[in-house]
Design a protein around this motif. Structure first.
Motif, PDB file in Angstrom:
ATOM      1  N   UNK A  87      -4.661 -17.668  -8.250  1.00 48.22           N
ATOM      2  CA  UNK A  87      -4.773 -17.393  -6.813  1.00 48.22           C
ATOM      3  C   UNK A  87      -3.425 -17.554  -6.117  1.00 48.22           C
ATOM      4  N   UNK A  88      -2.654 -18.572  -6.503  1.00 44.95           N
ATOM      5  CA  UNK A  88      -1.324 -18.753  -5.910  1.00 44.95           C
ATOM      6  C   UNK A  88      -0.414 -17.580  -6.251  1.00 44.95           C
ATOM      7  N   UNK A  89      -0.501 -17.082  -7.478  1.00 49.62           N
ATOM      8  CA  UNK A  89       0.323 -15.940  -7.868  1.00 49.62           C
ATOM      9  C   UNK A  89      -0.036 -14.710  -7.034  1.00 49.62           C
ATOM     10  N   UNK A  90      -1.329 -14.485  -6.844  1.00 47.66           N
ATOM     11  CA  UNK A  90      -1.761 -13.352  -6.020  1.00 47.66           C
ATOM     12  C   UNK A  90      -1.304 -13.536  -4.580  1.00 47.66           C
ATOM     13  N   UNK A  91      -1.383 -14.765  -4.065  1.00 41.65           N
ATOM     14  CA  UNK A  91      -0.952 -15.038  -2.694  1.00 41.65           C
ATOM     15  C   UNK A  91       0.528 -14.723  -2.517  1.00 41.65           C
ATOM     16  N   UNK A  92       1.348 -15.088  -3.497  1.00 40.20           N
ATOM     17  CA  UNK A  92       2.783 -14.793  -3.429  1.00 40.20           C
ATOM     18  C   UNK A  92       3.011 -13.286  -3.342  1.00 40.20           C
ATOM     19  N   UNK A  93       2.287 -12.525  -4.145  1.00 46.89           N
ATOM     20  CA  UNK A  93       2.437 -11.073  -4.124  1.00 46.89           C
ATOM     21  C   UNK A  93       2.026 -10.490  -2.769  1.00 46.89           C
ATOM     22  N   UNK A  94       0.946 -11.029  -2.203  1.00 49.52           N
ATOM     23  CA  UNK A  94       0.493 -10.535  -0.902  1.00 49.52           C
ATOM     24  C   UNK A  94       1.503 -10.844   0.196  1.00 49.52           C
ATOM     25  N   UNK A  95       2.068 -12.053   0.187  1.00 47.19           N
ATOM     26  CA  UNK A  95       3.049 -12.429   1.202  1.00 47.19           C
ATOM     27  C   UNK A  95       4.325 -11.607   1.037  1.00 47.19           C
ATOM     28  N   UNK A  96       4.743 -11.392  -0.195  1.00 50.53           N
ATOM     29  CA  UNK A  96       5.934 -10.561  -0.444  1.00 50.53           C
ATOM     30  C   UNK A  96       5.718  -9.159   0.104  1.00 50.53           C
ATOM     31  N   UNK A  97       4.528  -8.625  -0.096  1.00 45.23           N
ATOM     32  CA  UNK A  97       4.232  -7.295   0.426  1.00 45.23           C
ATOM     33  C   UNK A  97       4.282  -7.290   1.950  1.00 45.23           C
ATOM     34  N   UNK A  98       3.776  -8.353   2.570  1.00 40.95           N
ATOM     35  CA  UNK A  98       3.776  -8.434   4.030  1.00 40.95           C
ATOM     36  C   UNK A  98       5.189  -8.514   4.589  1.00 40.95           C
ATOM     37  N   UNK A  99       6.106  -9.159   3.843  1.00 44.45           N
ATOM     38  CA  UNK A  99       7.480  -9.336   4.310  1.00 44.45           C
ATOM     39  C   UNK A  99       8.378  -8.162   3.940  1.00 44.45           C
ATOM     40  N   UNK A 100       7.858  -7.229   3.164  1.00 41.42           N
ATOM     41  CA  UNK A 100       8.660  -6.084   2.740  1.00 41.42           C
ATOM     42  C   UNK A 100       8.997  -5.222   3.947  1.00 41.42           C
ATOM     43  N   UNK A 101      10.261  -4.816   4.108  1.00 42.22           N
ATOM     44  CA  UNK A 101      10.631  -3.976   5.253  1.00 42.22           C
ATOM     45  C   UNK A 101       9.829  -2.683   5.279  1.00 42.22           C
ATOM     46  N   UNK A 102       9.440  -2.280   6.474  1.00 44.91           N
ATOM     47  CA  UNK A 102       8.660  -1.060   6.621  1.00 44.91           C
ATOM     48  C   UNK A 102       9.521   0.162   6.300  1.00 44.91           C
ATOM     49  N   UNK A 103       8.912   1.146   5.661  1.00 48.51           N
ATOM     50  CA  UNK A 103       9.593   2.397   5.357  1.00 48.51           C
ATOM     51  C   UNK A 103       9.396   3.342   6.531  1.00 48.51           C
ATOM     52  N   UNK A 104      10.471   3.891   7.092  1.00 51.60           N
ATOM     53  CA  UNK A 104      10.327   4.788   8.235  1.00 51.60           C
ATOM     54  C   UNK A 104       9.358   5.921   7.936  1.00 51.60           C
ATOM     55  N   UNK A 105       8.411   6.132   8.844  1.00 51.82           N
ATOM     56  CA  UNK A 105       7.448   7.220   8.683  1.00 51.82           C
ATOM     57  C   UNK A 105       6.254   6.853   7.851  1.00 51.82           C
TER      58      UNK A 105
END
Length: 213
Positions: A87-105
């Motif tokens: 669960x901690x590993x999945x949480x890290x992946x989810x947070x990393x995705x949330x912090x990923x810079x948005x791609x224009x468009x």
């Protein structure tokens, strides 16, 4: 075999299955995120993975009666510890995705080349299987409902009820996530993903603390 006995066993399976999945834990939060990030159709394999695991637990509990529950209890803290780490590993992946810079468009949806449906199915199946609680839960129900539940047709009706209840509720969760996806911006989706990752992380920590307390 009387149809009433099969119907009663099926109904008992529905109730037992809902008893496992209705409490919204880490897996439920992750299913909401699946629907929000992928849409309902692409999130169905995740819901099916959880439903299959619950069905398998019900079948094992009915087949083994009370024999498996003491065995799982002798494993002690390790199944819970493994589940907490996953669960901690999945949480890290989810947070990393949330912090990923948005791609224009971009509209916030994941690219079509992401993890396959089978990979998502296997991931959610594995995350559910490492939690021994449903096995002990269904084992206790098997004992409480008596010898009649161990007759193959009745046991099959009970197990099918469990699987349908679990899969049906999981479809509700991914559908709710998909509604959020359709009505949210990419920024809101990242915020929701980050919050979901935080909740999953808290669940993982609680599982680990409980396991080693």
């Amino acid at each position: 075999m009387a149809p009433s006995a099969l119907a009663a066993a099926f109904g008992a399976g529905i109730v037992a299955g809902l008893g496992v999945v209705l409490p919204l834990g880490a897996i439920g939060i992750m299913l909401l995120h699946e629907g929000a990030s992928k849409g309902r159709r692409r999130a169905v394999p995740a819901a099916a993975g959880v439903g299959t695991a619950d069905l398998l637990f019900a079948v094992l509990a009915l087949a083994a009666g009370t024999a498996l529950a003491p065995i799982v209890e002798r494993w002690g803290r390790w199944p819970a510890a493994v589940g907490g780490l996953l669960l901690l590993a999945v949480a890290v992946l989810m947070v990393r995705k949330a912090l990923r810079p948005a791609v224009p468009g971009a509209d916030g949806a994941e690219p079509a080349g992401g993890a396959t449906g089978w990979a998502r199915y296997a991931m959610f199946f594995g995350l559910t299987v490492v939690n021994p609680f449903p096995l002990v839960y269904f084992g206790a129900i098997a004992v409480g409902l008596g010898e009649g539940l161990h007759r193959p047709p009745v046991a099959a009706a009970f197990a099918v009820g469990v699987g349908i209840a679990s899969f049906g509720w999981n479809l509700v969760l991914i559908s709710l996530g998909a509604v959020l996806r359709a009505r949210s911006t990419a920024r809101i989706q990242r915020v929701v993903t980050g919050i979901g990752g935080g909740i999953v992380a808290v669940c993982g920590v609680v599982v680990l603390v409980t396991a080693f307390a």
